[in-house]
Design a protein around this motif. Structure first.
Motif, PDB file in Angstrom:
ATOM      1  N   ASN A  89      27.784  51.746  43.212  1.00  0.00           N
ATOM      2  CA  ASN A  89      29.236  51.653  43.358  1.00  0.00           C
ATOM      3  C   ASN A  89      29.957  51.798  42.017  1.00  0.00           C
ATOM      4  OD1 ASN A  89      28.548  49.169  42.259  1.00  0.00           O
ATOM      5  ND2 ASN A  89      30.198  48.083  43.336  1.00  0.00           N
ATOM      6  N   TYR A 138      36.579  58.642  48.409  1.00  0.00           N
ATOM      7  CA  TYR A 138      35.981  57.319  48.291  1.00  0.00           C
ATOM      8  C   TYR A 138      36.899  56.468  47.422  1.00  0.00           C
ATOM      9  CZ  TYR A 138      31.978  59.676  50.265  1.00  0.00           C
ATOM     10  OH  TYR A 138      31.156  60.400  51.099  1.00  0.00           O
ATOM     11  N   PRO A 139      37.496  55.423  48.003  1.00  0.00           N
ATOM     12  CA  PRO A 139      38.513  54.635  47.285  1.00  0.00           C
ATOM     13  C   PRO A 139      37.954  54.001  46.005  1.00  0.00           C
ATOM     14  CG  PRO A 139      38.525  54.113  49.625  1.00  0.00           C
ATOM     15  CD  PRO A 139      37.306  54.938  49.384  1.00  0.00           C
ATOM     16  N   GLU A 154      38.305  51.116  43.073  1.00  0.00           N
ATOM     17  CA  GLU A 154      38.818  49.772  42.865  1.00  0.00           C
ATOM     18  C   GLU A 154      39.305  49.562  41.435  1.00  0.00           C
ATOM     19  OE1 GLU A 154      36.164  46.086  42.871  1.00  0.00           O
ATOM     20  OE2 GLU A 154      37.176  45.954  44.830  1.00  0.00           O
ATOM     21  N   GLU A 155      38.588  50.160  40.475  1.00  0.00           N
ATOM     22  CA  GLU A 155      38.934  49.966  39.062  1.00  0.00           C
ATOM     23  C   GLU A 155      38.371  51.120  38.253  1.00  0.00           C
ATOM     24  OE1 GLU A 155      38.165  46.693  35.462  1.00  0.00           O
ATOM     25  OE2 GLU A 155      37.527  46.259  37.530  1.00  0.00           O
ATOM     26  N   LEU A 164      33.869  51.771  42.525  1.00  0.00           N
ATOM     27  CA  LEU A 164      34.288  52.081  43.895  1.00  0.00           C
ATOM     28  C   LEU A 164      34.340  50.819  44.746  1.00  0.00           C
ATOM     29  CD1 LEU A 164      31.936  55.143  44.174  1.00  0.00           C
ATOM     30  CD2 LEU A 164      34.409  55.274  44.010  1.00  0.00           C
ATOM     31  N   LYS A 165      35.145  50.872  45.760  1.00  0.00           N
ATOM     32  CA  LYS A 165      35.250  49.717  46.667  1.00  0.00           C
ATOM     33  C   LYS A 165      33.977  49.537  47.481  1.00  0.00           C
ATOM     34  CE  LYS A 165      40.288  49.632  47.090  1.00  0.00           C
ATOM     35  NZ  LYS A 165      41.449  49.707  48.009  1.00  0.00           N
ATOM     36  N   ASP A 166      33.311  50.668  47.786  1.00  0.00           N
ATOM     37  CA  ASP A 166      32.088  50.618  48.578  1.00  0.00           C
ATOM     38  C   ASP A 166      30.972  51.360  47.850  1.00  0.00           C
ATOM     39  OD1 ASP A 166      33.293  49.316  50.905  1.00  0.00           O
ATOM     40  OD2 ASP A 166      34.361  51.222  51.141  1.00  0.00           O
ATOM     41  N   TYR A 167      29.770  51.050  48.208  1.00  0.00           N
ATOM     42  CA  TYR A 167      28.616  51.719  47.615  1.00  0.00           C
ATOM     43  C   TYR A 167      28.499  53.149  48.142  1.00  0.00           C
ATOM     44  CZ  TYR A 167      26.601  47.691  45.250  1.00  0.00           C
ATOM     45  OH  TYR A 167      26.373  46.657  44.395  1.00  0.00           O
TER      46      TYR A 167
END
Length: 827
Positions: free
Chosen positions: A46, A76-77, A79-80, A94-97
């Motif tokens: 991620n 793919y969203p 997060e940071e 990423l928010k998800d793996y």
């Protein structure tokens, strides 16, 4: 995100392709662009981490499952995202793996063009027509500057395929690692140049050049295109290099039995370049004087340098490009092989260019030419486009010998241990016709100790039968090796210096050899005499032998008329000269050296005649004689220089003597001579003459001239800033300039700190010949008071190395000046 704390990128995500476009604005000295990386995710992850340095991201990175948007594209969203500056990382969390599979990440960025020759950099040169400033762009990616060009996996173990595009003004052209795919209009006054995809290569090969050069071209027998690029006023001066490149490529393809890895070679001569040369995939970059030659001004030294340099660059196409290293610790392997084959290639092109190459030359002699060549060919063929290390190469050599030699075991000490050995020969106390061989590490520093040992291919002959060569191997595991040595005869070891080791003998043997050389030097080859001189001087420097031995051997030079022994002797005597400068001992040194020089000065004369090595000999002799003030040499230099001043366009000075005339016309002339040559230097378009003049101007004995020269070297409106360290070095080499250079450095420390991030580089240059405790203290205090900047990218030379050199110089004077001075006085 713990992964950013690791100085090495994680192996969970592997880059396979880069598609990038750079919009390069030469006028405003900046660039912008995008880079899309195809990622092979090998383990659910991620966090995506890449290298990026001094790049400003202009948008949030995008992670998708397709390179170009389609109806099936999935985002793919994120997060940071942001920089982790300690490791020059840019991370995307990423928010998800991401599951195992293929993904794409797109970065958009901008940056100023670098001015320190790192990453994508701008440089300028002066038009010889109207003296206007011309800007251009080039790149330097090795070792870790590709991250200043694009976000990337900037480590050797992450090779990938690069698809490059650049957008530039219509006034310019562009080159990269591969051929141009197409050129299309881009807006009103720009073009977009797209290049063919590269082979799979590490990021440190990435190269972009934006130029307005011209080229000459020729094809190899196999159809590869070879081009020489240079300034419009100089590109035809690349003809010699082009002929060399074509012939050496043909030769390498024949002996390696494999065609050139790249179907094109662009050899580019840059007016401004931080290093001498740089080999990249398909594009080979040089400082101008390493590639171009003016027919009127080129000397034999310059011909030789061009041939050897071109051969090195082309050898890198096989050993550095065809296969890759996975870590920088293995860089010695392609570098060493390229250095070995640069000699082979240059000697093929110009048979008079016979030089030496250390460890691989020794290995070739040990296993034989046939097995060595077979090993190289198999190494190249079986490992193309793969990672290699020393084991890969040595296994190829072992198989070439039909497993008769375990080359990996034999070579292991040579590549894992520092330094090299010295073999001491002693009479065997148990056998009147025998000798014992004892090896230990050789260090020029008397303070360094080690218990390392090597596998040494040892060769020797006796004075009673000098044509019979004997061989044995001194094993790393054996403390003492015994050989025969008939009584009442002398012995000479390391025949023709094939081995990478030094040899010391009993004092009686040194004296016997000295007598032979003085009475009948033809009993030995010039290589053997040179190796004896080199070993003796080095052993004396390390306090393992009396200086009387090498100095007594030099007496024979009054009857020597070949280059190699003179070159070896001059190298060591000039070290002594530097130590004795401005000291009472200097006069005795000068008197002796002029004494042995006098016969050969008469022999070589001042006419530019003879074969290649004889011209090298003449330059060495006349340069030494003029430096020491030999009157006929000084008279020749001054008279010829002043004739040149009176009619510079028509005065004929042979290319191989021009440096002599320039240097000593300046040293023994005055302000008028210096001002004349400085004006010519600033306007000179021939790089060959420009380099000569640059050195010559540093020999002035006038403080005001040297101070002006140094000040102008760091003033961009006066001189090319890439000359600054070179000029500082030239000035510091000579007695009149050494203290001036040191004062200049201290007064302009901020300039060097801002340019290099450290003052260690110029300090090492200026202090190389310092030899007093007071100078040691000054340098120590200066370095302590001026620590490196945080962004310094020059780890070497280290402070301890700089100070150790001064300590060694001081220690040498303390232990040797009196006895060496006495020898010179007595002889």
């Amino acid at each position: 995100y713990s992964a950013v704390n690791n100085p090495r990128l994680p192996k969970l995500i592997i880059p396979t392709h880069y598609w990038f476009q750079l919009d390069i604005n030469v006028k405003h000295l900046n660039f912008s662009g995008y880079n899309i990386i195809q990622l092979n995710v090998t383990y659910p992850s991620n966090v995506i981490i890449v290298h990026a340095n001094l790049l400003t991201m202009t948008s949030i990175p995008q992670v998708t499952n397709t390179r170009m948007p389609t109806s099936n594209t999935k985002d793919y969203p994120i997060e940071e995202h942001g920089y982790y500056f300690p490791n020059q990382y840019y991370y995307v969390a990423l928010k998800d793996y991401l599951a195992i599979g293929i993904y794409y990440i797109k970065y958009q960025f901008q940056a100023p063009l670098n001015r320190q020759f790192r990453g994508l950099y701008a440089y300028s040169y002066t038009s010889p027509i109207d003296q206007s400033k011309i800007w251009a762009v080039a790149s330097q990616s090795q070792p870790n500057y590709a991250r200043k060009i694009i976000p990337c996996f900037d480590e050797p173990s992450f090779p990938a395929i690069f698809h490059a595009s650049v957008v530039i003004s219509m006034d310019y052209s562009a080159l990269s690692n591969t051929e141009i795919l197409d050129i299309q209009p881009y807006g009103a006054d720009k073009i977009r140049v797209r290049f063919d995809p590269t082979h799979r290569m590490p990021s440190y090969f990435l190269t972009i050049v934006v130029h307005n050069f011209r080229q000459i071209q020729q094809n190899t027998r196999a159809g590869s295109s070879i081009r020489i690029w240079a300034r419009k006023s100089a590109y035809r001066e690349g003809q010699y290099a082009l002929t060399a490149a074509v012939n050496i490529t043909n030769y390498f393809e024949n002996i390696f039995n494999i065609t050139s890895p790249s179907r094109k070679q662009d050899h580019i001569a840059l007016p401004s370049f931080a290093v001498n040369v740089m080999a990249n995939w398909g594009i080979l970059i040089y400082r101008e004087d390493y590639l171009l030659r003016n027919l009127t001004y080129v000397s034999v030294q310059q011909y030789q340098r061009i041939a050897v340099t071109v051969a090195y660059q082309i050898a890198q196409m096989w050993f550095g490009s065809l296969m890759s290293i996975s870590k920088w610790d293995d860089l010695w392997l392609p570098e060493s092989l390229s250095c070995f084959f640069e000699i082979i290639g240059a000697a093929y092109f110009q048979p008079s260019f016979q030089l030496g190459a250390a460890i691989f030359r020794m290995l070739q002699n040990y296993i034989g030419d046939t097995d060595y060549q077979l090993g190289i060919t198999n190494y190249l063929k079986r490992n193309a486009y793969k990672f290699v290390n020393d084991a890969t190469l040595f296994n190829a050599f072992t198989k070439a010998t039909n497993n008769q030699e375990n080359v990996a075991n034999f070579m292991k000490p040579w590549i894992t241990q520092k330094g090299y050995p010295i073999v001491t020969i002693q009479r065997d106390p148990q056998s009147i016709d025998g000798a014992i061989l004892i090896q230990k590490p050789y260090f020029s520093s008397v303070w360094t100790k080690s218990s390392d040992r090597w596998n040494i291919p040892f060769t020797w002959y006796y004075g009673s039968s000098p044509n019979n060569i004997y061989r044995t191997v001194i094993n790393a595991t054996t403390a003492i090796t015994k050989i025969s040595w008939p009584r009442a005869t002398w012995i000479k070891a390391n025949v023709n210096q094939y081995g990478y080791y030094r040899v010391n003998y009993p004092l009686s043997n040194w004296r016997a050899i000295t007598t032979v050389i003085q009475s009948n030097p033809h009993q030995m080859t010039k290589l053997d005499i040179s190796s004896l001189l080199d070993d003796a001087f080095e052993l004396a420097r390390g306090r393992n032998l009396s200086y009387f031995i090498p100095l007594n051997i030099t007496k024979y030079l009054q009857q020597e008329t070949t280059y190699l022994p003179w070159q070896t002797t001059n190298t060591h005597l000039m070290v002594i000269r530097q130590a004795f400068l401005s000291r009472p001992s200097y006069d005795a040194f000068k008197k002796y050296y002029l004494k042995i020089l006098q016969p050969i000065i008469t022999t070589v004369g001042f006419q530019d005649t003879g074969h290649h090595n004889y011209k090298l000999l003449r330059f060495l002799i006349l340069n030494s004689a003029c430096l020491l003030g030999q009157q006929s040499c000084v008279n020749y230099a001054l008279t010829t220089f002043r004739n040149y001043m009176n009619d510079p366009n028509n005065a004929v000075i042979p290319a191989n003597i021009r440096s002599i005339v320039f240097r000593y016309g300046i040293r023994y002339g005055g302000n008028a001579e210096w001002n004349f040559l400085y004006g010519r230097f600033k306007r000179e378009s021939s790089i060959n003459d420009k380099i000569r003049m640059m050195h010559a101007l540093a020999l002035s004995t006038e403080r005001s001239n040297l101070e002006r020269y140094l000040n102008d070297s760091i003033t961009e409106t006066q001189l090319n800033p890439t000359y600054a360290l070179t000029i500082l070095n030239y000035v510091a080499q000579y007695d009149k300039g050494r203290n001036i250079a040191w004062s200049f450095l201290q007064s302009h420390k901020n300039y060097f700190m801002n340019r290099y991030g450290t003052v260690r580089l110029p300090t090492a240059t200026v202090s190389e010949h310092f030899n007093t405790q007071a100078q040691f203290n000054q340098v120590d205090q200066f370095l302590q008071a001026n620590p490196d900047k945080a962004n310094n990218e020059h780890p070497f030379p280290k402070k301890q190395t700089i100070l150790l050199k001064i300590k060694q110089n001081t220690d040498w004077l303390l232990h040797n000046e009196a006895i060496v001075q006495k020898w010179f006085t007595d002889n």
